[in-house]
Design a protein around this motif. Structure first.
Motif, PDB file in Angstrom:
ATOM      1  N   VAL B 231       2.797  54.169  27.970  1.00 57.50           N
ATOM      2  CA  VAL B 231       4.116  54.443  27.414  1.00 57.50           C
ATOM      3  C   VAL B 231       3.931  54.647  25.920  1.00 57.50           C
ATOM      4  O   VAL B 231       3.404  53.776  25.224  1.00 57.50           O
ATOM      5  CB  VAL B 231       5.088  53.277  27.687  1.00 57.50           C
ATOM      6  N   ALA B 232       4.307  55.823  25.443  1.00 55.70           N
ATOM      7  CA  ALA B 232       4.118  56.155  24.035  1.00 55.70           C
ATOM      8  C   ALA B 232       5.415  56.748  23.510  1.00 55.70           C
ATOM      9  O   ALA B 232       5.844  57.799  23.960  1.00 55.70           O
ATOM     10  CB  ALA B 232       2.981  57.166  23.878  1.00 55.70           C
ATOM     11  N   ASP B 233       6.062  56.034  22.621  1.00 55.14           N
ATOM     12  CA  ASP B 233       7.382  56.453  22.136  1.00 55.14           C
ATOM     13  C   ASP B 233       8.307  56.720  23.322  1.00 55.14           C
ATOM     14  O   ASP B 233       8.492  55.838  24.140  1.00 55.14           O
ATOM     15  CB  ASP B 233       7.266  57.673  21.226  1.00 55.14           C
ATOM     16  N   LEU B 268      11.053  59.376  29.012  1.00 56.24           N
ATOM     17  CA  LEU B 268      11.670  58.205  29.627  1.00 56.24           C
ATOM     18  C   LEU B 268      13.110  58.494  29.987  1.00 56.24           C
ATOM     19  O   LEU B 268      13.703  57.833  30.815  1.00 56.24           O
ATOM     20  CB  LEU B 268      11.573  57.010  28.673  1.00 56.24           C
ATOM     21  N   ALA B 269      13.672  59.525  29.344  1.00 58.80           N
ATOM     22  CA  ALA B 269      15.071  59.842  29.589  1.00 58.80           C
ATOM     23  C   ALA B 269      15.259  60.732  30.818  1.00 58.80           C
ATOM     24  O   ALA B 269      16.374  60.975  31.239  1.00 58.80           O
ATOM     25  CB  ALA B 269      15.665  60.522  28.356  1.00 58.80           C
ATOM     26  N   SER B 270      14.157  61.221  31.356  1.00 59.10           N
ATOM     27  CA  SER B 270      14.315  62.165  32.461  1.00 59.10           C
ATOM     28  C   SER B 270      13.457  61.755  33.640  1.00 59.10           C
ATOM     29  O   SER B 270      12.501  60.992  33.507  1.00 59.10           O
ATOM     30  CB  SER B 270      13.929  63.570  31.963  1.00 59.10           C
ATOM     31  N   GLN B 280      -5.474  71.415  29.089  1.00 61.69           N
ATOM     32  CA  GLN B 280      -4.102  71.668  28.649  1.00 61.69           C
ATOM     33  C   GLN B 280      -3.614  70.596  27.685  1.00 61.69           C
ATOM     34  O   GLN B 280      -4.053  69.458  27.723  1.00 61.69           O
ATOM     35  CB  GLN B 280      -3.157  71.708  29.853  1.00 61.69           C
ATOM     36  N   LEU B 281      -2.671  71.003  26.862  1.00 65.17           N
ATOM     37  CA  LEU B 281      -1.982  70.091  25.963  1.00 65.17           C
ATOM     38  C   LEU B 281      -0.540  70.013  26.434  1.00 65.17           C
ATOM     39  O   LEU B 281       0.101  71.038  26.658  1.00 65.17           O
ATOM     40  CB  LEU B 281      -2.039  70.635  24.533  1.00 65.17           C
ATOM     41  N   ALA B 282      -0.032  68.775  26.621  1.00 59.85           N
ATOM     42  CA  ALA B 282       1.385  68.615  26.923  1.00 59.85           C
ATOM     43  C   ALA B 282       2.046  68.026  25.691  1.00 59.85           C
ATOM     44  O   ALA B 282       1.561  67.040  25.134  1.00 59.85           O
ATOM     45  CB  ALA B 282       1.575  67.697  28.125  1.00 59.85           C
ATOM     46  N   GLU B 283       3.122  68.647  25.259  1.00 60.44           N
ATOM     47  CA  GLU B 283       3.787  68.207  24.046  1.00 60.44           C
ATOM     48  C   GLU B 283       5.227  67.837  24.330  1.00 60.44           C
ATOM     49  O   GLU B 283       5.997  68.637  24.853  1.00 60.44           O
ATOM     50  CB  GLU B 283       3.782  69.354  23.013  1.00 60.44           C
ATOM     51  N   TYR B 284       5.577  66.619  23.972  1.00 63.57           N
ATOM     52  CA  TYR B 284       6.965  66.191  24.078  1.00 63.57           C
ATOM     53  C   TYR B 284       7.623  66.460  22.737  1.00 63.57           C
ATOM     54  O   TYR B 284       7.156  65.984  21.696  1.00 63.57           O
ATOM     55  CB  TYR B 284       7.018  64.695  24.403  1.00 63.57           C
ATOM     56  N   ASN B 285       8.680  67.257  22.777  1.00 64.68           N
ATOM     57  CA  ASN B 285       9.375  67.605  21.544  1.00 64.68           C
ATOM     58  C   ASN B 285      10.446  66.559  21.262  1.00 64.68           C
ATOM     59  O   ASN B 285      11.375  66.374  22.040  1.00 64.68           O
ATOM     60  CB  ASN B 285      10.000  68.992  21.722  1.00 64.68           C
ATOM     61  N   ARG B 286      10.291  65.870  20.154  1.00 62.28           N
ATOM     62  CA  ARG B 286      11.227  64.791  19.840  1.00 62.28           C
ATOM     63  C   ARG B 286      12.647  65.308  19.649  1.00 62.28           C
ATOM     64  O   ARG B 286      13.606  64.584  19.892  1.00 62.28           O
ATOM     65  CB  ARG B 286      10.801  64.082  18.550  1.00 62.28           C
ATOM     66  N   ALA B 287      12.771  66.530  19.190  1.00 60.63           N
ATOM     67  CA  ALA B 287      14.097  67.070  18.882  1.00 60.63           C
ATOM     68  C   ALA B 287      14.881  67.395  20.158  1.00 60.63           C
ATOM     69  O   ALA B 287      16.008  66.946  20.325  1.00 60.63           O
ATOM     70  CB  ALA B 287      13.972  68.312  18.011  1.00 60.63           C
ATOM     71  N   GLY B 289      13.712  66.886  23.431  1.00 63.50           N
ATOM     72  CA  GLY B 289      13.367  66.071  24.592  1.00 63.50           C
ATOM     73  C   GLY B 289      12.616  66.812  25.688  1.00 63.50           C
ATOM     74  O   GLY B 289      12.380  66.275  26.752  1.00 63.50           O
ATOM     75  N   GLU B 290      12.227  68.040  25.415  1.00 67.30           N
ATOM     76  CA  GLU B 290      11.517  68.831  26.417  1.00 67.30           C
ATOM     77  C   GLU B 290      10.008  68.591  26.333  1.00 67.30           C
ATOM     78  O   GLU B 290       9.477  68.288  25.263  1.00 67.30           O
ATOM     79  CB  GLU B 290      11.767  70.328  26.182  1.00 67.30           C
ATOM     80  N   ILE B 291       9.327  68.756  27.475  1.00 65.94           N
ATOM     81  CA  ILE B 291       7.866  68.689  27.478  1.00 65.94           C
ATOM     82  C   ILE B 291       7.340  70.082  27.767  1.00 65.94           C
ATOM     83  O   ILE B 291       7.764  70.724  28.731  1.00 65.94           O
ATOM     84  CB  ILE B 291       7.357  67.707  28.541  1.00 65.94           C
TER      85      ILE B 291
END
Lengths: 191, 378
Positions: B231-233, B268-270, B280-287, B289-291
């Protein structure tokens, strides 16, 4: 920028094309002259002088062939004259005809430098793993070692090698005449 | 042969060379092989040639001529020229250093500077772990061993697991530090500078769950039945046994990069889990909430754990951010103009910061001053 656009750009003294001219030829021409003269300082002077001629004089080229030929030939002759001066300064008799009779060998050496340049350029645009595999192969590692270094199967190393070869073959297909430099840095950095 | 043939022959020879390298019957000579191909595919010859050329800087030569030509139009034009030169300059640096990467730089765990690695025990007690000391701690019936920057928990016995109440330890690694945690299930976590990891002394129940802030490299022990969660952020990464990197240091995103196996990432919200494949790189966008998932050069994200900084077309600002965390120094920009310049290359992590900056200066022309704990970018 393909080969045609590049040549056109060089003929029109377009900065972008001249930048590519330096990217592709500077290090290889320097390395070449260094080998002819055994002197890296003079090498850079000779090459710079020759490239500035492309830039500042009216010289134009019909294609890549003509350009490569002109550049290598020019620096070769410049190197020969430096050598002559050296020889006469030292008043040596034996070395005076050293390079004049060896144009054939000098051409082969030029070819070798161009191969290095092209191969290096194509290596840089291969996908990361294919590039690594070719690099390791160039270092003399066997398929087996490479597979364990990259923790992949031997078969996948072989497949990647074949793919790399396909890629290179397609790119140097004489009919397509891709000009490689454009792809080293895919984004347009010149705008 | 004529001078005119060089270009054609060079192209053809490159193809022959690739052919030779891709063949499986390595080592066998074929009579019709071109001498050049033979030479250049001899171990280390090509590499040596490239290295030899490293001293010839086409960009610099170009810049010199350009500067003469454009002496009157300085300012904006020059800035553009400089930035494109910077973009190109990384390549030789990369090649020059790449062999040293293969030589394996020994990892130096612990901390540089004055700060300490702190272990918080389950009761809230905090212990400073000396960078290189050996230490034995006891938590309930569990032995914890600290040695040379590695903290190890005794492996779990099958019978006792599942009954234990959750007791958590938290490891804080300060700026300038690097530490390795060997968890009770055999998983290994390599924590980068300015990071913290919270984990149970022993994993209980039907899952393994740890909490990360900052950056860490995970090598998760395989266990198909008991999934491992990081769990990260606002993000949760689910794995069964694989190696991957998680980084929450980014201002805009939380990044996960996968080297092997496969993992699922979800915010965590979805409830939607995004699958990530090796490379591959997976990026969670803080603004928003999309990955988002994309293909990347994985080494860029994982080289740090091999003792190397590897930058591939990164902005100066990103690079300085990473250096400042590692060397525990503040970065001050005299002007914002340089921040967006791009740069590529390998740098050794354990080198003195002055040396690192000198390398950057050498290839980019950007000058740095060090005043106490600050790096000033000119």
């Amino acid at each position: 920028m393909n080969a045609l656009e590049f040549i056109e750009g060089v003929n029109k003294k377009n900065d972008r094309a001249l930048k590519k001219l330096y990217d592709h030829y500077y290090a290889s021409l320097c390395g070449y002259v260094e080998k002819l003269l055994n002197d890296s300082g003079i090498a850079e002077d000779i090459v710079q002088e020759c490239l500035i001629k492309v830039w500042n004089t009216g010289v134009t080229f019909s294609d890549m062939k003509a350009l490569s030929a002109w550049l290598y030939k020019s620096v070769y002759h410049a190197a020969v004259s430096v050598l002559r001066e050296r020889v006469s300064l030292e008043r040596l008799q034996d070395g005076s005809r050293l390079l004049e009779d060896e144009e054939e060998a000098a051409q082969a050496l030029a070819l070798r430098e161009e191969v290095i340049t092209y191969f290096y350029e194509i290596l840089n645009q291969l996908p990361g793993q294919q590039r690594d595999i070719l690099l390791f192969t160039l270092q003399g590692h066997k398929v087996q070692d490479i597979a364990s270094m990259l923790s992949v199967s031997e078969n996948s190393v072989k497949t990647q090698k074949k793919r790399a070869y396909q890629y290179i073959r397609e790119h140097f297909d004489a009919n397509k005449l891709h000009f490689l430099l454009t792809m080293i840095f895919p984004k347009n950095q010149f705008s | 042969m004529d001078w005119k043939d060089i270009d054609d022959l060079a192209r053809r020879t490159v193809v022959n060379m690739a052919n030779r390298l891709s063949r499986e019957d390595e080592g066998q000579e074929r009579e019709n092989e071109d001498r050049i191909v033979r030479e250049l595919t001899t171990p280390r010859v090509f590499e040596e040639e490239i290295r030899r050329r490293g001293k010839y800087d086409g960009n610099k030569a170009f810049r010199q001529v350009l500067a003469k030509k454009r002496r009157r139009v300085i300012g904006r034009v020059c800035a553009v020229a400089c930035s494109l030169l910077l973009v190109m300059c990384g390549v030789w640096l990369f090649w020059g250093e790449s062999r040293q990467v293969a030589e394996q730089i020994p990892i130096v765990y612990g901390v540089r500077g004055n700060q300490q690695v702190i272990l918080q025990l389950s009761g809230g007690e905090r212990v400073a772990l000396g960078g290189r000391d050996t230490m034995r701690l006891q938590e309930k019936d569990k032995a914890i061993e600290v040695k040379g920057g590695v903290i190890a928990y005794t492996p779990e016995e099958a019978e006792t697991s599942g009954k234990r109440e959750d007791l958590y330890n938290t490891l804080f690694v300060p700026r300038g530090g690097e530490f390795r945690v060997e968890l009770s299930d055999g998983s290994v976590v390599h924590l980068n500078a300015d990071s913290e990891l919270r984990y149970p002394l022993a994993f209980a129940g039907d899952e393994r769950r740890v909490y990360l802030k900052g950056e860490a490299w995970f090598e998760v022990a395989k266990n198909e039945e008991i999934p491992f969660y990081v769990v990260a952020d606002n993000v949760q990464v689910r794995v069964y046994g694989t190696s991957f990197n998680v980084n929450t240091h980014g201002m805009k995103t939380v990044q996960t990069v996968l080297e092997e196996g496969s993992i699922g990432m979800q915010s965590l919200a979805s409830s939607r889990e995004v699958w990530v494949q090796p490379g591959q790189l997976a990026e969670y966008n803080r603004a928003d909430g999309e990955i988002r998932v994309r293909e990347v050069d994985v080494r860029q994200y994982t080289a740090w754990r091999e003792g190397v900084f590897y930058f591939n077309d990164k902005t100066l600002e990103d690079i300085m951010g990473e250096l400042s965390r590692w060397y525990d120094m503040e970065v001050v920009y005299v002007s914002d103009r340089g921040k967006e310049l791009h740069f590529s290359g390998f740098l050794k992590r354990y080198e003195d910061v002055r040396k690192i900056l000198a390398t950057v200066t050498e290839s980019t022309g950007i000058k740095f001053d060090i005043v106490k704990n600050r790096i000033i970018v000119n």
